[in-house]
Design a protein around this motif. Structure first.
Motif, PDB file in Angstrom:
ATOM      1  N   HIS A  47      65.445  45.120  20.046  1.00 12.33           N
ATOM      2  CA  HIS A  47      66.514  44.652  18.942  1.00 12.33           C
ATOM      3  C   HIS A  47      65.593  44.046  18.011  1.00 12.33           C
ATOM      4  O   HIS A  47      66.102  43.554  16.832  1.00 12.33           O
ATOM      5  CB  HIS A  47      67.829  43.932  19.471  1.00 12.33           C
TER       6      HIS A  47
ATOM      7  N   ASP B 293      72.779  46.305  15.067  1.00 10.05           N
ATOM      8  CA  ASP B 293      72.286  44.904  15.493  1.00 10.05           C
ATOM      9  C   ASP B 293      70.973  44.549  15.561  1.00 10.05           C
ATOM     10  O   ASP B 293      70.781  43.374  16.296  1.00 10.05           O
ATOM     11  CB  ASP B 293      73.165  44.385  16.502  1.00 10.05           C
TER      12      ASP B 293
ATOM     13  N   HIS C 118      67.010  49.597  18.062  1.00  2.54           N
ATOM     14  CA  HIS C 118      67.798  49.246  16.829  1.00  2.54           C
ATOM     15  C   HIS C 118      67.186  48.709  15.758  1.00  2.54           C
ATOM     16  O   HIS C 118      66.311  47.993  15.957  1.00  2.54           O
ATOM     17  CB  HIS C 118      68.903  48.317  17.389  1.00  2.54           C
TER      18      HIS C 118
ATOM     19  N   HIS D 290      73.587  51.747  16.792  1.00  5.52           N
ATOM     20  CA  HIS D 290      75.029  51.906  17.502  1.00  5.52           C
ATOM     21  C   HIS D 290      75.848  52.328  16.245  1.00  5.52           C
ATOM     22  O   HIS D 290      75.970  51.832  15.410  1.00  5.52           O
ATOM     23  CB  HIS D 290      75.636  50.330  17.658  1.00  5.52           C
TER      24      HIS D 290
HETATM   25 MN    MN Z   1      72.734  45.989  20.477  1.00  8.70          MN
END
Ligand code: MN
Ligand code: AMP
Ligand code: MN
Ligand code: MN
Length: 279
Positions: free
Chosen positions: A252, A16, A11, A41
């Motif tokens: 992330h 996020d 991501h 996402h």
């Molecule tokens: Mn996430």
């Protein structure tokens, strides 16, 4: 060239993640990834920059997305890979999902206000790096910043998971919709981190039956949140269903991830890697 280190799940600030797509690309390349997908996402906004950055760094790039769905009341994530990012069926479906996220975020704010914690929706919006994509992760980061809990996992544990005061039910896409959008846009659908879902073995098999029935082709076997037991278990299911296997860190950001980009075990050797369906 046969890839030696593919990572098909991560991501950026388009959803996020904590780093912008070009920095995620550089980090993946520095970690030795040679075939990479960005899978934000419900949003395709990072793919063009990610592709350009990947090419600059000498990595092969595949379009990716992680779509939020609900199957029999269970929230599940479906990764789409190798699709045409300009296809209106996929991008239109994702537009609707993001609108739904905004409405859900307001209800989360209301639910937290009802237990005496006001202003959280407004704060979370400020933490969202893409104004059209708000996630529980942004709520969690804001709530840590104002001292409501000591870290992001604690916010999830006490406020943002089912049964906790800031968790609200939500209608995501259906399994049929998500896999249909991906396939219509020429891509391959993969079940993200199957070991994370709170489901019995029987329900997982019923879910995978349905997933295969609607056109799903793979599941993540090696991923950031899978233990060695998960890897063995889902490798067996890949063989049983004749699926292809995927591998993804679900990175992330440096402070918020199970593993770094590309830093995860290889797939069991007998499994067919999902990149064979794409390249
Ligand atoms: Mn996430
Ligand atoms: P959402 O898509 O808005 O429901 O938010 C889900 C995201 O929150 C996931 O993609 C993770 O990035 C993050 N997340 C979910 N559960 C946890 C947890 N227990 N601890 C930390 N982050 C989490
Ligand atoms: Mn996920
Ligand atoms: Mn993810």
């Amino acid at each position: 060239m046969t890839p030696v280190n593919f990572d098909f799940h991560c991501h950026s600030t388009v959803s996020d993640g904590l780093l912008p797509p070009e920095i995620v690309a550089k980090r993946a390349a520095d970690n030795g990834v040679d075939l990479w997908a960005l899978t934000d996402h419900d949003d395709l906004g990072g793919l063009a920059i990610a592709r350009a950055s990947a090419e600059e760094a000498g990595m092969e790039f595949v379009n990716g997305v992680e779509i939020s769905i609900e199957w029999k009341g269970v929230p599940i994530h479906i990764v789409g890979l190798g699709f045409d990012a300009a296809h209106p069926v996929l991008s239109g479906g994702l537009d609707e999902l993001r609108i739904g996220r905004l409405e859900r975020a307001k209800r989360m704010g209301d639910a937290l206000a009802a237990i005496g914690i006001p202003g959280i929706y407004e704060g979370a919006v400020c933490f969202a790096t893409n104004p059209s994509l708000i996630s529980r992760a942004h709520f969690a980061r804001y709530m840590v910043s104002i001292g409501i809990a000591r870290d992001v996992p604690s916010v999830f544990q006490y406020y943002l998971t089912p049964g906790k005061p800031g968790y609200v039910d939500h209608r995501w896409a259906t399994l049929e919709e998500a896999v249909g959008w991906i396939n219509t846009a020429g891509g391959v659908a993969v079940v993200a981190h199957p070991g994370r879902y709170k489901m019995s073995g029987g329900d997982m098999r019923r879910f995978l039956d349905d997933f295969k029935e609607v056109g799903g082709q793979g599941i993540e076997v090696t991923c950031g949140s899978h233990s060695p037991d998960h890897v063995m278990h889902f490798a067996r299911l890949v063989r049983h269903y004749a699926f292809h296997a995927s591998r993804g860190s679900d990175f992330h950001g440096p402070q918020e991830s199970y593993v770094d980009l590309g830093k995860l075990p290889q797939l069991p050797e007998d499994l067919k890697p999902v990149w064979r369906l794409i390249r």
